[in-house]
Design a protein around this motif. Structure first.
Motif, PDB file in Angstrom:
ATOM      1  N   GLY A  72      45.771  49.112  42.145  1.00 47.81           N
ATOM      2  CA  GLY A  72      44.430  48.555  42.110  1.00 47.81           C
ATOM      3  C   GLY A  72      43.594  48.901  43.314  1.00 47.81           C
ATOM      4  O   GLY A  72      44.108  49.085  44.425  1.00 47.81           O
ATOM      5  N   ASP A  73      42.289  48.982  43.093  1.00 48.21           N
ATOM      6  CA  ASP A  73      41.312  49.129  44.171  1.00 48.21           C
ATOM      7  C   ASP A  73      40.892  47.732  44.592  1.00 48.21           C
ATOM      8  O   ASP A  73      40.250  47.007  43.821  1.00 48.21           O
ATOM      9  CB  ASP A  73      40.112  49.941  43.682  1.00 48.21           C
ATOM     10  CG  ASP A  73      39.138  50.298  44.801  1.00 48.21           C
ATOM     11  OD1 ASP A  73      38.930  49.461  45.697  1.00 48.21           O
ATOM     12  OD2 ASP A  73      38.577  51.415  44.765  1.00 48.21           O
ATOM     13  N   LEU A  74      41.251  47.346  45.791  1.00 44.03           N
ATOM     14  CA  LEU A  74      40.966  45.994  46.274  1.00 44.03           C
ATOM     15  C   LEU A  74      39.474  45.716  46.293  1.00 44.03           C
ATOM     16  O   LEU A  74      39.034  44.598  45.996  1.00 44.03           O
ATOM     17  CB  LEU A  74      41.543  45.824  47.677  1.00 44.03           C
ATOM     18  CG  LEU A  74      41.306  44.500  48.380  1.00 44.03           C
ATOM     19  CD1 LEU A  74      41.970  43.362  47.634  1.00 44.03           C
ATOM     20  CD2 LEU A  74      41.796  44.551  49.820  1.00 44.03           C
ATOM     21  N   VAL A  75      38.665  46.697  46.619  1.00 47.14           N
ATOM     22  CA  VAL A  75      37.234  46.490  46.813  1.00 47.14           C
ATOM     23  C   VAL A  75      36.483  46.418  45.491  1.00 47.14           C
ATOM     24  O   VAL A  75      35.631  45.559  45.284  1.00 47.14           O
ATOM     25  CB  VAL A  75      36.651  47.611  47.700  1.00 47.14           C
ATOM     26  CG1 VAL A  75      35.141  47.478  47.826  1.00 47.14           C
ATOM     27  CG2 VAL A  75      37.304  47.585  49.075  1.00 47.14           C
ATOM     28  N   THR A  76      36.789  47.306  44.566  1.00 48.28           N
ATOM     29  CA  THR A  76      36.024  47.410  43.317  1.00 48.28           C
ATOM     30  C   THR A  76      36.706  46.751  42.130  1.00 48.28           C
ATOM     31  O   THR A  76      36.072  46.532  41.097  1.00 48.28           O
ATOM     32  CB  THR A  76      35.780  48.880  42.961  1.00 48.28           C
ATOM     33  OG1 THR A  76      37.045  49.506  42.657  1.00 48.28           O
ATOM     34  CG2 THR A  76      35.113  49.621  44.114  1.00 48.28           C
ATOM     35  N   GLY A  77      38.006  46.486  42.231  1.00 51.29           N
ATOM     36  CA  GLY A  77      38.762  45.958  41.097  1.00 51.29           C
ATOM     37  C   GLY A  77      39.215  47.015  40.118  1.00 51.29           C
ATOM     38  O   GLY A  77      39.889  46.694  39.135  1.00 51.29           O
ATOM     39  N   ASP A  78      38.875  48.271  40.345  1.00 54.42           N
ATOM     40  CA  ASP A  78      39.284  49.347  39.444  1.00 54.42           C
ATOM     41  C   ASP A  78      40.802  49.501  39.447  1.00 54.42           C
ATOM     42  O   ASP A  78      41.472  49.201  40.444  1.00 54.42           O
ATOM     43  CB  ASP A  78      38.648  50.675  39.848  1.00 54.42           C
ATOM     44  CG  ASP A  78      37.133  50.670  39.718  1.00 54.42           C
ATOM     45  OD1 ASP A  78      36.604  49.823  38.968  1.00 54.42           O
ATOM     46  OD2 ASP A  78      36.482  51.504  40.373  1.00 54.42           O
ATOM     47  N   ILE A  79      41.333  49.998  38.345  1.00 55.92           N
ATOM     48  CA  ILE A  79      42.772  50.184  38.195  1.00 55.92           C
ATOM     49  C   ILE A  79      43.066  51.671  38.029  1.00 55.92           C
ATOM     50  O   ILE A  79      42.445  52.356  37.210  1.00 55.92           O
ATOM     51  CB  ILE A  79      43.316  49.411  36.978  1.00 55.92           C
ATOM     52  CG1 ILE A  79      42.934  47.924  37.067  1.00 55.92           C
ATOM     53  CG2 ILE A  79      44.832  49.580  36.874  1.00 55.92           C
ATOM     54  CD1 ILE A  79      43.485  47.195  38.261  1.00 55.92           C
ATOM     55  N   TYR A  80      44.033  52.153  38.799  1.00 54.98           N
ATOM     56  CA  TYR A  80      44.462  53.548  38.754  1.00 54.98           C
ATOM     57  C   TYR A  80      45.798  53.648  38.022  1.00 54.98           C
ATOM     58  O   TYR A  80      46.599  52.720  38.036  1.00 54.98           O
ATOM     59  CB  TYR A  80      44.582  54.119  40.169  1.00 54.98           C
ATOM     60  CG  TYR A  80      43.236  54.365  40.799  1.00 54.98           C
ATOM     61  CD1 TYR A  80      42.714  55.650  40.894  1.00 54.98           C
ATOM     62  CD2 TYR A  80      42.465  53.303  41.266  1.00 54.98           C
ATOM     63  CE1 TYR A  80      41.462  55.876  41.439  1.00 54.98           C
ATOM     64  CE2 TYR A  80      41.205  53.517  41.809  1.00 54.98           C
ATOM     65  CZ  TYR A  80      40.712  54.808  41.898  1.00 54.98           C
ATOM     66  OH  TYR A  80      39.469  55.028  42.417  1.00 54.98           O
ATOM     67  N   ARG A  81      46.015  54.789  37.411  1.00 54.65           N
ATOM     68  CA  ARG A  81      47.267  55.037  36.714  1.00 54.65           C
ATOM     69  C   ARG A  81      47.870  56.327  37.265  1.00 54.65           C
ATOM     70  O   ARG A  81      47.176  57.334  37.428  1.00 54.65           O
ATOM     71  CB  ARG A  81      47.018  55.167  35.214  1.00 54.65           C
ATOM     72  CG  ARG A  81      48.278  55.331  34.378  1.00 54.65           C
ATOM     73  CD  ARG A  81      47.989  55.135  32.892  1.00 54.65           C
ATOM     74  NE  ARG A  81      46.993  56.063  32.392  1.00 54.65           N
ATOM     75  CZ  ARG A  81      46.542  56.051  31.132  1.00 54.65           C
ATOM     76  NH1 ARG A  81      46.991  55.146  30.260  1.00 54.65           N
ATOM     77  NH2 ARG A  81      45.642  56.925  30.729  1.00 54.65           N
ATOM     78  N   GLY A  82      49.175  56.284  37.577  1.00 56.38           N
ATOM     79  CA  GLY A  82      49.814  57.455  38.156  1.00 56.38           C
ATOM     80  C   GLY A  82      51.276  57.548  37.798  1.00 56.38           C
ATOM     81  O   GLY A  82      51.816  56.731  37.044  1.00 56.38           O
ATOM     82  N   ASP A  83      51.927  58.551  38.359  1.00 54.06           N
ATOM     83  CA  ASP A  83      53.336  58.840  38.141  1.00 54.06           C
ATOM     84  C   ASP A  83      53.929  59.193  39.495  1.00 54.06           C
ATOM     85  O   ASP A  83      53.325  59.971  40.252  1.00 54.06           O
ATOM     86  CB  ASP A  83      53.474  60.012  37.165  1.00 54.06           C
ATOM     87  CG  ASP A  83      54.889  60.213  36.659  1.00 54.06           C
ATOM     88  OD1 ASP A  83      55.788  60.450  37.505  1.00 54.06           O
ATOM     89  OD2 ASP A  83      55.101  60.165  35.435  1.00 54.06           O
ATOM     90  N   ALA A  95      36.462  48.663  36.465  1.00 59.27           N
ATOM     91  CA  ALA A  95      36.295  47.219  36.348  1.00 59.27           C
ATOM     92  C   ALA A  95      34.827  46.816  36.461  1.00 59.27           C
ATOM     93  O   ALA A  95      34.053  47.466  37.185  1.00 59.27           O
ATOM     94  CB  ALA A  95      37.113  46.508  37.415  1.00 59.27           C
ATOM     95  N   PRO A  96      34.421  45.745  35.793  1.00 59.35           N
ATOM     96  CA  PRO A  96      33.051  45.241  35.941  1.00 59.35           C
ATOM     97  C   PRO A  96      32.763  44.826  37.377  1.00 59.35           C
ATOM     98  O   PRO A  96      33.667  44.478  38.143  1.00 59.35           O
ATOM     99  CB  PRO A  96      33.025  44.022  35.005  1.00 59.35           C
ATOM    100  CG  PRO A  96      34.120  44.252  34.029  1.00 59.35           C
ATOM    101  CD  PRO A  96      35.181  44.986  34.785  1.00 59.35           C
ATOM    102  N   ASP A  97      31.489  44.857  37.753  1.00 56.21           N
ATOM    103  CA  ASP A  97      31.090  44.448  39.090  1.00 56.21           C
ATOM    104  C   ASP A  97      31.541  43.017  39.373  1.00 56.21           C
ATOM    105  O   ASP A  97      31.525  42.150  38.480  1.00 56.21           O
ATOM    106  CB  ASP A  97      29.569  44.529  39.238  1.00 56.21           C
ATOM    107  CG  ASP A  97      29.052  45.953  39.228  1.00 56.21           C
ATOM    108  OD1 ASP A  97      29.875  46.874  39.406  1.00 56.21           O
ATOM    109  OD2 ASP A  97      27.828  46.139  39.048  1.00 56.21           O
TER     110      ASP A  97
END
Length: 325
Positions: A72-83, A95-97
C-alpha cells in the motif's frame, strides 16, 4: 510513531454478494536502536529489492499467493501488486481521495483485501480480482490510528494505536461481510499511556490467540479474541516494534527504526519467548511490515523521517538465516 491530523473525504464502497467461494503520517517515538548483524541468504529466484513504481509512501504488505503480494501507498491509499521474483510492482488500485493504506492482509479464499485506514478510523475491503471497493467500514469515531490487520478463519481483526480496543469484521462461509464488532482490551495490552500504542497484529492458529505488538512498551502480548484479556509475552523486548507475523511457535517482529526483524520462538502455553535471531539487510530503510513466502520475508521500506524520499520499495531477506537455532 505518531499520526497527524488529515482532512478525510469518506468514500463508501458498496456491498455485494460473492457468488464464488474461492499522509505521510508517522514519525519516530523511540530513539533508533543500533541494528545487529545477521548473515543473509537470498534465493536466486527472488529479487532483493522491488520498487513500488510511483508510490509516494509505503507501510503495509500482504501475501497474495506463493510469490505474489499487495503493498500500500501510505499517503494516497493506492494499492500495488507485485511478485517477489520481479524487481518492480505496479499500481493495481487507484484509491479514492482521502484514503490511506497502513497494514493489510489478503483473504485468498474469498478474494478480499483488508486494509487499515490509519487516522480515518476506517477499514477498506477490496476485491482482489477487480480492484473494486467491496465495502468501507467506519470502525470507530473516537480518536484513531487504525494500524494493522490479522486474518482468522472467520474474519479480520484491526488494531487502533490510540484506543484500548480491537475491531472485528466477520466473513461468512460465502465470503459475505458482516457488521463490525468492537472488543475492549483488558490487562497490559490495554495500556494507552504512550503516544503510539498497539501496532502490528497476527493470529496464532495453534494457540487460538491474537498476538499484538505494542510500540510504546516495546512488547508483545497475546489477546483472547473472545474476552479481550491480554498477557505479556515475557523474555524479550522489541524496541521500535511494528508489524508481526506468526507461524507455529515462531514470531517475526519488524522493528522499524532499528532496521531489523527479530525471529522469536514463543511458548504460547507459558507466554514466554526467546530471541533466536536478528535479521538485517543493507537495503532496509525503516521497514514496517512483512509478508512470509515459505523461507522468504518481504518487508516494506517506509522511510519514515528520511528527507526527500522519492522511491519506496519492498526488500526480501531469508526468513531464517540461521536454521540451526
Amino acid at each position: 510513531m505518531e499520526s497527524t491530523v488529515m482532512s478525510i473525504s469518506i468514500s463508501s464502497g458498496h456491498t455485494r454478494r460473492r457468488a464464488a467461494v474461492g499522509l505521510l503520517a508517522l514519525a519516530a517515538l523511540l530513539v533508533p536502536a543500533p541494528a545487529a548483524s545477521a548473515r543473509e541468504a537470498e534465493s536466486d529466484d527472488v529479487a532483493p529489492v522491488i520498487l513500488l513504481d510511483g508510490a509516494k509512501g509505503a507501510e503495509g504488505i500482504a501475501a497474495a499467493g506463493s510469490t505474489k503480494f499487495f503493498a500500500g501507498d501510505l499517503v494516497t491509499g493506492d494499492i500495488y501488486r507485485g511478485d517477489i521474483r520481479n524487481d518492480k510492482a505496479t499500481k493495481f488500485i487507484d484509491a479514492p481521495d482521502g484514503r490511506v493504506a497502513v497494514g493489510m492482509k489478503a483473504d485468498r479464499h474469498n478474494d478480499l483485501l483488508f486494509v487499515a485506514g490509519g487516522p480515518t478510523g476506517q477499514a477498506y475491503v477490496y476485491d482482489t480480482d477487480t480492484g473494486k471497493t467491496v465495502k468501507t467500514y467506519q470502525l470507530t469515531k473516537k480518536e484513531a490510528f487504525i494500524n494493522d490487520v490479522a486474518l482468522t478463519d472467520h474474519g479480520a481483526w484491526f488494531t487502533n494505536s490510540r484506543q484500548a480496543e480491537l475491531y472485528f469484521i466477520p466473513v461468512d462461509d460465502d465470503g459475505d461481510l458482516g457488521s463490525v464488532r468492537t472488543l475492549a482490551l483488558k490487562g497490559p495490552a490495554a495500556d494507552t499511556g504512550k503516544q503510539f500504542n498497539l501496532n502490528g497484529i497476527a493470529y496464532s492458529r495453534d494457540a487460538r490467540r491474537l498476538v499484538v505488538a505494542h510500540s510504546g512498551n516495546a512488547a508483545l502480548y497475546t489477546v483472547s479474541p473472545w474476552t479481550g484479556a491480554s498477557t505479556a509475552i515475557t523474555g524479550v523486548k522489541v524496541p521500535n516494534v511494528d508489524g508481526v507475523l506468526v507461524k507455529g511457535d515462531t514470531v517475526w517482529a519488524v522493528q522499524n527504526f532499528s532496521n531489523q526483524i527479530s525471529r522469536i520462538r514463543v511458548n504460547f502455553h507459558e507466554s514466554t519467548a526467546k530471541l533466536r535471531e536478528v535479521i538485517t539487510s543493507p537495503d532496509f530503510n525503516i521497514p514496517t511490515t512483512a509478508a512470509l513466502f515459505d523461507d522468504t520475508l518481504a518487508a516494506v521500506n517506509a522511510k519514515f523521517g528520511v528527507p526527500n524520499a522519492k522511491t519506496f520499495e519492498v526488500v526480501t531477506v531469508d526468513a531464517r538465516t540461521n536454521a540451526t537455532k
